[in-house]
Design a protein around this motif. Structure first.
Motif, PDB file in Angstrom:
ATOM      1  N   TYR A   3       4.893  10.520   9.163  1.00  0.00           N
ATOM      2  CA  TYR A   3       3.937   9.584  10.380  1.00  0.00           C
ATOM      3  C   TYR A   3       5.306   8.001   9.931  1.00  0.00           C
ATOM      4  O   TYR A   3       5.272   8.640   8.289  1.00  0.00           O
ATOM      5  CB  TYR A   3       2.828   9.388  10.492  1.00  0.00           C
ATOM      6  CG  TYR A   3       1.969  10.258  10.656  1.00  0.00           C
ATOM      7  CD1 TYR A   3       2.223   9.920  12.509  1.00  0.00           C
ATOM      8  CD2 TYR A   3       1.603  11.142  10.419  1.00  0.00           C
ATOM      9  CE1 TYR A   3       1.956  10.815  13.289  1.00  0.00           C
ATOM     10  CE2 TYR A   3       0.778  11.681  11.256  1.00  0.00           C
ATOM     11  CZ  TYR A   3       0.546  11.342  12.833  1.00  0.00           C
ATOM     12  OH  TYR A   3      -0.213  12.357  14.453  1.00  0.00           O
ATOM     13  N   ARG A   4       5.789   6.898  10.060  1.00  0.00           N
ATOM     14  CA  ARG A   4       6.325   6.194   9.917  1.00  0.00           C
ATOM     15  C   ARG A   4       5.332   5.204   8.944  1.00  0.00           C
ATOM     16  O   ARG A   4       5.879   3.980   8.095  1.00  0.00           O
ATOM     17  CB  ARG A   4       6.926   5.091  10.335  1.00  0.00           C
ATOM     18  CG  ARG A   4       8.298   6.719  10.878  1.00  0.00           C
ATOM     19  CD  ARG A   4       8.893   5.202  11.965  1.00  0.00           C
ATOM     20  NE  ARG A   4       8.601   4.139  12.379  1.00  0.00           N
ATOM     21  CZ  ARG A   4       9.394   2.997  13.136  1.00  0.00           C
ATOM     22  NH1 ARG A   4      10.058   3.840  14.639  1.00  0.00           N
ATOM     23  NH2 ARG A   4       8.589   2.079  12.854  1.00  0.00           N
ATOM     24  N   ASN A   5       4.269   5.007   9.299  1.00  0.00           N
ATOM     25  CA  ASN A   5       3.635   4.576   8.662  1.00  0.00           C
ATOM     26  C   ASN A   5       2.869   4.499   6.983  1.00  0.00           C
ATOM     27  O   ASN A   5       2.776   5.621   6.596  1.00  0.00           O
ATOM     28  CB  ASN A   5       1.513   4.217   9.039  1.00  0.00           C
ATOM     29  CG  ASN A   5       1.957   4.382  10.455  1.00  0.00           C
ATOM     30  OD1 ASN A   5       1.880   5.234  11.617  1.00  0.00           O
ATOM     31  ND2 ASN A   5       0.759   3.363  11.358  1.00  0.00           N
ATOM     32  N   LYS A   6       3.167   3.251   6.369  1.00  0.00           N
ATOM     33  CA  LYS A   6       2.593   2.909   5.599  1.00  0.00           C
ATOM     34  C   LYS A   6       0.765   3.512   4.557  1.00  0.00           C
ATOM     35  O   LYS A   6       0.192   3.128   5.524  1.00  0.00           O
ATOM     36  CB  LYS A   6       3.100   1.277   4.456  1.00  0.00           C
ATOM     37  CG  LYS A   6       2.682   1.758   2.894  1.00  0.00           C
ATOM     38  CD  LYS A   6       2.762   0.272   2.110  1.00  0.00           C
ATOM     39  CE  LYS A   6       2.163  -0.107   1.088  1.00  0.00           C
ATOM     40  NZ  LYS A   6       2.175  -1.378   0.815  1.00  0.00           N
ATOM     41  N   LEU A   7       1.191   3.950   3.868  1.00  0.00           N
ATOM     42  CA  LEU A   7      -0.943   4.808   3.267  1.00  0.00           C
ATOM     43  C   LEU A   7      -1.082   2.990   1.910  1.00  0.00           C
ATOM     44  O   LEU A   7      -0.426   3.884   1.493  1.00  0.00           O
ATOM     45  CB  LEU A   7      -0.992   5.971   3.211  1.00  0.00           C
ATOM     46  CG  LEU A   7      -0.665   6.633   4.623  1.00  0.00           C
ATOM     47  CD1 LEU A   7      -0.610   8.320   3.387  1.00  0.00           C
ATOM     48  CD2 LEU A   7      -1.027   6.605   5.119  1.00  0.00           C
ATOM     49  N   VAL A   8      -1.823   2.884   2.013  1.00  0.00           N
ATOM     50  CA  VAL A   8      -2.702   2.253   1.051  1.00  0.00           C
ATOM     51  C   VAL A   8      -3.550   2.916   0.294  1.00  0.00           C
ATOM     52  O   VAL A   8      -4.579   2.929   2.253  1.00  0.00           O
ATOM     53  CB  VAL A   8      -2.873   0.403   1.813  1.00  0.00           C
ATOM     54  CG1 VAL A   8      -3.471  -0.135   0.877  1.00  0.00           C
ATOM     55  CG2 VAL A   8      -1.634   0.273   2.223  1.00  0.00           C
ATOM     56  N   PHE A   9      -4.075   3.733  -0.121  1.00  0.00           N
ATOM     57  CA  PHE A   9      -5.332   4.201  -0.698  1.00  0.00           C
ATOM     58  C   PHE A   9      -6.504   3.433  -1.502  1.00  0.00           C
ATOM     59  O   PHE A   9      -5.782   2.069  -2.223  1.00  0.00           O
ATOM     60  CB  PHE A   9      -5.220   5.256  -1.558  1.00  0.00           C
ATOM     61  CG  PHE A   9      -3.773   6.749  -1.149  1.00  0.00           C
ATOM     62  CD1 PHE A   9      -5.323   7.234  -0.476  1.00  0.00           C
ATOM     63  CD2 PHE A   9      -2.929   6.673  -0.789  1.00  0.00           C
ATOM     64  CE1 PHE A   9      -4.162   8.908   0.574  1.00  0.00           C
ATOM     65  CE2 PHE A   9      -2.527   7.272   0.607  1.00  0.00           C
ATOM     66  CZ  PHE A   9      -3.370   8.451   0.435  1.00  0.00           C
ATOM     67  N   PHE A  10      -7.453   3.093  -1.156  1.00  0.00           N
ATOM     68  CA  PHE A  10      -8.731   2.451  -1.860  1.00  0.00           C
ATOM     69  C   PHE A  10      -9.183   3.367  -2.544  1.00  0.00           C
ATOM     70  O   PHE A  10      -9.822   4.433  -1.912  1.00  0.00           O
ATOM     71  CB  PHE A  10      -9.536   1.216  -1.726  1.00  0.00           C
ATOM     72  CG  PHE A  10      -8.344   0.282  -1.011  1.00  0.00           C
ATOM     73  CD1 PHE A  10      -8.426  -0.815  -1.861  1.00  0.00           C
ATOM     74  CD2 PHE A  10      -7.384   0.623  -0.010  1.00  0.00           C
ATOM     75  CE1 PHE A  10      -7.452  -1.782  -1.492  1.00  0.00           C
ATOM     76  CE2 PHE A  10      -6.959  -0.550   0.736  1.00  0.00           C
ATOM     77  CZ  PHE A  10      -6.913  -1.899  -0.339  1.00  0.00           C
ATOM     78  N   ALA A  11      -9.623   3.533  -3.947  1.00  0.00           N
ATOM     79  CA  ALA A  11     -10.794   4.453  -4.561  1.00  0.00           C
ATOM     80  C   ALA A  11     -12.025   3.483  -4.627  1.00  0.00           C
ATOM     81  O   ALA A  11     -13.013   4.767  -4.889  1.00  0.00           O
ATOM     82  CB  ALA A  11     -10.395   4.827  -6.116  1.00  0.00           C
ATOM     83  N   ASP A  12     -12.123   3.370  -4.687  1.00  0.00           N
ATOM     84  CA  ASP A  12     -13.209   1.600  -5.034  1.00  0.00           C
ATOM     85  C   ASP A  12     -12.966   0.814  -3.067  1.00  0.00           C
ATOM     86  O   ASP A  12     -12.711  -0.259  -2.794  1.00  0.00           O
ATOM     87  CB  ASP A  12     -12.609   0.134  -5.714  1.00  0.00           C
ATOM     88  CG  ASP A  12     -14.185  -0.763  -6.203  1.00  0.00           C
ATOM     89  OD1 ASP A  12     -15.012  -0.718  -5.055  1.00  0.00           O
ATOM     90  OD2 ASP A  12     -14.528  -0.671  -7.007  1.00  0.00           O
ATOM     91  N   SER A  13     -14.236   0.971  -2.565  1.00  0.00           N
ATOM     92  CA  SER A  13     -14.468  -0.138  -1.381  1.00  0.00           C
ATOM     93  C   SER A  13     -15.142  -1.271  -1.205  1.00  0.00           C
ATOM     94  O   SER A  13     -14.775  -1.578   0.001  1.00  0.00           O
ATOM     95  CB  SER A  13     -15.627   0.977  -0.737  1.00  0.00           C
ATOM     96  OG  SER A  13     -16.603   0.751  -1.082  1.00  0.00           O
ATOM     97  N   THR A  14     -14.993  -1.822  -2.715  1.00  0.00           N
ATOM     98  CA  THR A  14     -15.524  -3.436  -2.931  1.00  0.00           C
ATOM     99  C   THR A  14     -13.840  -3.936  -2.523  1.00  0.00           C
ATOM    100  O   THR A  14     -13.001  -5.072  -2.001  1.00  0.00           O
ATOM    101  CB  THR A  14     -16.041  -3.608  -3.629  1.00  0.00           C
ATOM    102  OG1 THR A  14     -15.357  -3.573  -4.848  1.00  0.00           O
ATOM    103  CG2 THR A  14     -17.632  -3.194  -4.023  1.00  0.00           C
ATOM    104  N   GLN A  15     -12.884  -3.258  -3.036  1.00  0.00           N
ATOM    105  CA  GLN A  15     -11.819  -3.174  -3.240  1.00  0.00           C
ATOM    106  C   GLN A  15     -11.002  -3.347  -1.899  1.00  0.00           C
ATOM    107  O   GLN A  15      -9.934  -4.897  -1.703  1.00  0.00           O
ATOM    108  CB  GLN A  15     -10.474  -2.389  -3.672  1.00  0.00           C
ATOM    109  CG  GLN A  15     -11.020  -2.890  -5.471  1.00  0.00           C
ATOM    110  CD  GLN A  15     -10.184  -2.100  -6.413  1.00  0.00           C
ATOM    111  OE1 GLN A  15      -9.743  -1.273  -6.032  1.00  0.00           O
ATOM    112  NE2 GLN A  15      -9.665  -2.694  -7.894  1.00  0.00           N
TER     113      GLN A  15
END
Length: 143
Positions: free
Chosen positions: A29-41
């Motif tokens: 997929y062309r979409n950029k993935l943005v990962f967060f290990a912390d849901s508050t962030q």
């Protein structure tokens, strides 16, 4: 187009993040993935007015702020709920309580992670393809 916007993945387990990264790489997929290990962030990120992701994929059981709590905040805050972001839970939990709680929070999908990489990848592909096909239909209804 909204379907090419970022995909937010909120997952506190590094191994699970790595698996999802590999799945999305395999699917191309062309979409950029943005990962967060912390849901508050993740919450702080999506509160920014200019941030309008394509979809949010969130684990349920996380420290600090769990997936259910995060989803509830998104539903209650007008700025966030007005963004009409499809919200998908991914979890190893398949118990009735978790599924009922997720449904009460008006989620748009619930995927069991499982242990079979190919099945998990197929579930992710089906999910993303569904929303890529239908996102404009749902967004135009809410406009």
């Amino acid at each position: 187009m909204k379907m090419h916007r970022d995909i937010l993945v909120i997952e506190d387990d590094e191994d699970d993040r790595d698996i999802l990264q590999e799945i999305f790489k395999d699917l191309g997929y062309r979409n950029k993935l943005v990962f967060f290990a912390d849901s508050t962030q993740a919450l702080a990120y999506i509160r920014r007015p200019e941030i309008e992701p394509f979809i949010i994929i969130s684990d349920i059981n996380m420290p600090k702020l769990g997936g259910f709590e995060l989803r509830n905040i998104i539903l209650e805050e007008e700025l966030l709920s007005d963004k009409d972001i499809p919200y998908i839970f991914i979890s190893n939990a398949q118990d009735d309580y978790s599924i009922r709680q997720a449904n009460k929070l008006s989620i748009q999908g619930y995927i069991h992670k499982g242990t079979d990489y190919n099945k998990y990848k197929e579930k992710i592909r089906n999910l993303i393809d569904y929303w890529k096909e239908n996102i404009n239909t749902f967004s135009s209804r809410n406009s």
